[in-house]
Design a protein around this motif. Sequence first.
Motif, mmCIF file in Angstrom:
data_model
loop_
_atom_site.group_PDB
_atom_site.id
_atom_site.type_symbol
_atom_site.label_atom_id
_atom_site.label_comp_id
_atom_site.label_asym_id
_atom_site.label_seq_id
_atom_site.Cartn_x
_atom_site.Cartn_y
_atom_site.Cartn_z
ATOM 1 N N PHE A 196 0.856 -1.186 0.000
ATOM 2 C CA PHE A 196 0.000 0.000 0.000
ATOM 3 C C PHE A 196 0.891 1.234 0.000
ATOM 4 C CE2 PHE A 196 -2.107 3.392 2.489
ATOM 5 C CZ PHE A 196 -3.054 3.731 1.540
ATOM 6 N N ARG A 197 0.656 2.121 -0.962
ATOM 7 C CA ARG A 197 1.369 3.391 -1.049
ATOM 8 C C ARG A 197 0.361 4.506 -0.804
ATOM 9 N NH1 ARG A 197 3.353 0.130 -5.162
ATOM 10 N NH2 ARG A 197 5.613 -0.227 -5.111
ATOM 11 N N GLU A 198 0.500 5.151 0.347
ATOM 12 C CA GLU A 198 -0.493 6.151 0.718
ATOM 13 C C GLU A 198 -0.422 7.380 -0.189
ATOM 14 O OE1 GLU A 198 -2.034 8.788 4.500
ATOM 15 O OE2 GLU A 198 -0.096 7.803 4.573
ATOM 16 N N ASP A 199 0.813 7.793 -0.571
ATOM 17 C CA ASP A 199 0.935 9.000 -1.384
ATOM 18 C C ASP A 199 0.143 8.872 -2.689
ATOM 19 O OD1 ASP A 199 2.492 10.163 0.501
ATOM 20 O OD2 ASP A 199 4.403 9.712 -0.481
ATOM 21 N N SER A 200 0.244 7.722 -3.330
ATOM 22 C CA SER A 200 -0.460 7.507 -4.594
ATOM 23 C C SER A 200 -1.803 6.828 -4.396
ATOM 24 C CB SER A 200 0.402 6.674 -5.544
ATOM 25 O OG SER A 200 0.735 5.426 -4.949
ATOM 26 N N GLN A 201 -2.105 6.441 -3.132
ATOM 27 C CA GLN A 201 -3.366 5.774 -2.814
ATOM 28 C C GLN A 201 -3.572 4.534 -3.693
ATOM 29 O OE1 GLN A 201 -6.323 7.065 -0.454
ATOM 30 N NE2 GLN A 201 -4.247 7.134 0.331
ATOM 31 N N ILE A 202 -2.526 3.692 -3.719
ATOM 32 C CA ILE A 202 -2.586 2.473 -4.530
ATOM 33 C C ILE A 202 -2.269 1.267 -3.659
ATOM 34 C CG2 ILE A 202 -1.519 1.200 -6.440
ATOM 35 C CD1 ILE A 202 -1.009 3.835 -7.818
ATOM 36 N N VAL A 203 -3.103 0.223 -3.790
ATOM 37 C CA VAL A 203 -2.830 -1.077 -3.191
ATOM 38 C C VAL A 203 -2.368 -1.999 -4.314
ATOM 39 C CG1 VAL A 203 -3.771 -3.042 -1.943
ATOM 40 C CG2 VAL A 203 -4.537 -0.727 -1.385
ATOM 41 N N ASP A 204 -1.183 -2.577 -4.136
ATOM 42 C CA ASP A 204 -0.571 -3.399 -5.185
ATOM 43 C C ASP A 204 -0.553 -4.849 -4.724
ATOM 44 O OD1 ASP A 204 0.975 -4.649 -7.059
ATOM 45 O OD2 ASP A 204 2.706 -3.318 -6.875
ATOM 46 N N LEU A 205 -1.333 -5.713 -5.407
ATOM 47 C CA LEU A 205 -1.339 -7.152 -5.145
ATOM 48 C C LEU A 205 -0.542 -7.820 -6.255
ATOM 49 C CD1 LEU A 205 -5.104 -7.459 -4.256
ATOM 50 C CD2 LEU A 205 -3.237 -7.865 -2.657
ATOM 51 N N ASN A 206 0.427 -8.632 -5.880
ATOM 52 C CA ASN A 206 1.327 -9.197 -6.877
ATOM 53 C C ASN A 206 1.570 -10.663 -6.580
ATOM 54 O OD1 ASN A 206 3.023 -9.391 -9.029
ATOM 55 N ND2 ASN A 206 4.675 -8.149 -8.168
ATOM 56 N N GLY A 207 1.776 -11.424 -7.671
ATOM 57 C CA GLY A 207 2.143 -12.814 -7.508
ATOM 58 C C GLY A 207 0.971 -13.733 -7.254
ATOM 59 N N ALA A 208 0.457 -14.378 -8.286
ATOM 60 C CA ALA A 208 -0.626 -15.356 -8.169
ATOM 61 C C ALA A 208 -1.800 -14.804 -7.374
ATOM 62 C CB ALA A 208 -0.103 -16.642 -7.530
ATOM 63 N N VAL A 209 -2.331 -13.663 -7.816
ATOM 64 C CA VAL A 209 -3.485 -13.062 -7.160
ATOM 65 C C VAL A 209 -4.733 -13.880 -7.496
ATOM 66 C CG1 VAL A 209 -4.889 -10.981 -6.959
ATOM 67 C CG2 VAL A 209 -2.414 -10.797 -7.357
ATOM 68 N N SER A 210 -5.545 -14.156 -6.486
ATOM 69 C CA SER A 210 -6.794 -14.874 -6.718
ATOM 70 C C SER A 210 -7.879 -14.327 -5.812
ATOM 71 C CB SER A 210 -6.630 -16.378 -6.483
ATOM 72 O OG SER A 210 -6.422 -16.649 -5.105
ATOM 73 N N VAL A 211 -9.099 -14.351 -6.345
ATOM 74 C CA VAL A 211 -10.266 -13.916 -5.585
ATOM 75 C C VAL A 211 -11.318 -15.006 -5.701
ATOM 76 C CG1 VAL A 211 -12.043 -12.149 -5.311
ATOM 77 C CG2 VAL A 211 -9.755 -11.501 -6.066
ATOM 78 N N GLU A 212 -11.936 -15.377 -4.567
ATOM 79 C CA GLU A 212 -12.995 -16.379 -4.562
ATOM 80 C C GLU A 212 -14.198 -15.838 -3.806
ATOM 81 O OE1 GLU A 212 -11.646 -19.991 -2.846
ATOM 82 O OE2 GLU A 212 -9.854 -20.138 -4.092
ATOM 83 N N ARG A 213 -15.367 -16.100 -4.352
ATOM 84 C CA ARG A 213 -16.609 -15.801 -3.642
ATOM 85 C C ARG A 213 -17.638 -16.825 -4.089
ATOM 86 N NH1 ARG A 213 -19.747 -10.208 -4.410
ATOM 87 N NH2 ARG A 213 -20.083 -11.171 -6.463
ATOM 88 N N GLY A 214 -17.973 -17.732 -3.205
ATOM 89 C CA GLY A 214 -18.874 -18.806 -3.578
ATOM 90 C C GLY A 214 -18.282 -19.604 -4.719
ATOM 91 N N SER A 215 -19.025 -19.696 -5.829
ATOM 92 C CA SER A 215 -18.553 -20.426 -7.002
ATOM 93 C C SER A 215 -17.730 -19.551 -7.936
ATOM 94 C CB SER A 215 -19.745 -20.999 -7.772
ATOM 95 O OG SER A 215 -20.589 -19.951 -8.223
ATOM 96 N N GLU A 216 -17.558 -18.278 -7.589
ATOM 97 C CA GLU A 216 -16.837 -17.348 -8.455
ATOM 98 C C GLU A 216 -15.335 -17.439 -8.199
ATOM 99 O OE1 GLU A 216 -18.477 -13.609 -7.497
ATOM 100 O OE2 GLU A 216 -20.487 -14.089 -8.212
ATOM 101 N N ARG A 217 -14.573 -17.442 -9.288
ATOM 102 C CA ARG A 217 -13.122 -17.497 -9.191
ATOM 103 C C ARG A 217 -12.515 -16.446 -10.114
ATOM 104 N NH1 ARG A 217 -14.888 -20.373 -5.936
ATOM 105 N NH2 ARG A 217 -14.291 -22.496 -5.356
#
Length: 758
Positions: free
Chosen positions: A211-232
């Motif tokens: 997280f970089r507050e100055d630029s207000q950016i959250v950087d997720l790196n390396g095999a990012v995945s999101v799951e919600r129920g059956s959603e991938r």
Amino acid sequence: MKTLRFLLLLGVGVMVAAVISDYIDTRETNLRIRVAEPDTIPSNLNTQSGRWSWSQSSGSERAIEITAGGLRQSNDSLVLDLEDVELRILHGDRGTYDLVETPAALFDTRKEQLYSEGDVSITLAIPSQSRQAGHVPTRIHTSGVTFESKTGICVTERRAEYEFAGGRGHSTGAFYDPARRFFRMESDVFLERFGEDGRPPARVRAGTMIFREDSQIVDLNGAVSVERGSERLEAKRAFVHLDQGRARWVDAREVKGSDHQGNRTVQYASRRLYVALTEDQMLDKVRATGAATLQSRSGSSRMRAWGDRIELYYETRPGSMESLLRRVNLRNQAQVEEHPAASRGIGLRRLQADSIELRMADNGEDLQTLSALTRGRLDLEPADETGVRRQLEADRIQGIYGEGNRLEYLKANGKVMVESIPGADEGNAEHPPLKTWSEAFESSFDPGTGEARLLKQWNGFGFQRGRRQGRAGAAVFDPAGNEIALSTDAHVWDLSGAIRADRILFDENTGDYEARGRASSSFTEASTETASREEANGFFAPGQPVFSSAEEITSLRDSGVLILSGQARLWQEQNRLEADMIRIDKPAKILRAEGNVVNYLTEPANGGRPAANDRPAVEQVRIRSASLDYDEEEKLMVYVGSAELRRADLTVTSDRLEGHLGSDEETGSRNRLEKAFATGNVRIVRRGASDARQGAGRNAEYYPRESKVILIGAPASVQDGRRGRTEGARLTYYLDDDRLLVQGSSQERARTLRRKAP
């Protein structure tokens, strides 16, 4: 295309933003405070004491407070061994503070570092006065934490667990630098947001999170995945852009995902994904770029959409906590394919264009319209190989859908081209593809079968099927009956002839047609090069066009019958036939005309002798009757009902008249009247320069080549005002030299009654 709800999955990356947003909200003020350098800890502290405290001020207010329940220090060490440690970072402007608690910690006075080997608990944004109603603080649990008092950097290489409002998470290692306003979860990042109102939780995994507050950016790196129920959702990298601590848009790279709900499975992928959010953290817009694809499969249909760029636009209704998909744009070599289940009898539908737009129904799930905004092509494939395959190209194409995502209506504009290709069915073997074009097109579809019901084209319509071509102001094609109706100056032609009318109806199954309203046609018989001499002597000469006109013309291809009704006219060169109705049976080589028949034929003039200019002269003969029957084999024309034959100076009337056609080898004339036989109440009138000669008999024979008329009767008679009356069983009258040859029967003498001179 049962539903496009799955397109919402492209925005599932917003879960990343939602999770980070909860954490950032609690850290916002803390990250804005740069910890000031503390004063040096005195080196002459007691080696052991009870309650201990230390503080660091920022301006006139305290910024950091450290308290401990106990303190130990060896005489030769600069390290303080603290017990029951509490570290408070105060936020005076917000009335909150952050609390760091650990059972034991070491404070190195030389390095100015606080280190805890054991458990560390961090609670963020605690109210200074009293707890606010409903306030759920964010807590971090870890160990092996190092805090640098000079820089404010806080580091751990161990597992850190996070608890926040509506969720939790963990990572291996964490790094926080308040000077650079930089926070990093080092590896094995996991964040979970609990579901609300029965919805499944959302889980985020990544190699690292920054997280970089100055630029207000959250950087997720390396095999990012999101799951919600059956959603991938999976991505190589994702950036969450914040505005005052709240997520506003997400940028993900090398994205792919899937969803499974009920009997529907959805897959998607793109090289880059943008998700824009509203101030209320609802979906506003999603954009996928770089080989973006969507695939959906269910028990009733399969759908695939792809393009270099896909954009989704959402709408949040007042009082609603859900964004509804309203519009989808696909750009740059875009395609949408739909393949309903074969049990419905519908084949593949494919739309291709550089720009395609999908508009959704009010529920945000069902499809309302599917449009090609640039020149595109729509393929309508049959359910099996025996069906008809259709291709539509136009500058604009739009499909309108009804209940259950059934295609109900299709329209197109601008240089429309349609090609209908028959299937492998035996009945279609002799039918080449049907190509049509116009400026406008529309079609309706059967809601049950999905098959096209009526196809309409107008404004400059034209078509081609094999050697047959046509044009009209408008056309309607009925696939069920396989009929084409042309209207407004319709014109159809091929190598054998042409037809024109206000309206033409073609039966593509049989080749039959009906032409109505000022109809006219032309056709050509077999060429004289292959026709025999007998064929050349018929009513219509081979190799020459035959023209016709009527209020209505009907052609029955299988039976070879042509019917002209209402002011019917038929002509070739100088031969012409008029009647209320004319029926031509080509296989039987017969013709019948009924009602007010008028037939114009030619005969050699001057007994067939060449005229002065060495060209054969011809005269025209007009024959009237109630009906006409013509036999091509016999070259015989039979006129019945008040028959009247008239040439320039001769009129023959009778109850019945037979005309025999022939040709003249010397003059080269064809289809000339060779002879005529009149029977029943025969009357002849010859008009001369000074008077008229009249004759009567039971029968009469007319020979144009010899220019003579033979009257037969009991007796036959001829009279004129100058010579009187002549009677006999057989009277031969030579027209050219006005001679009369009288022959009597064996029972009756010929006689001549002359008028007495006054």
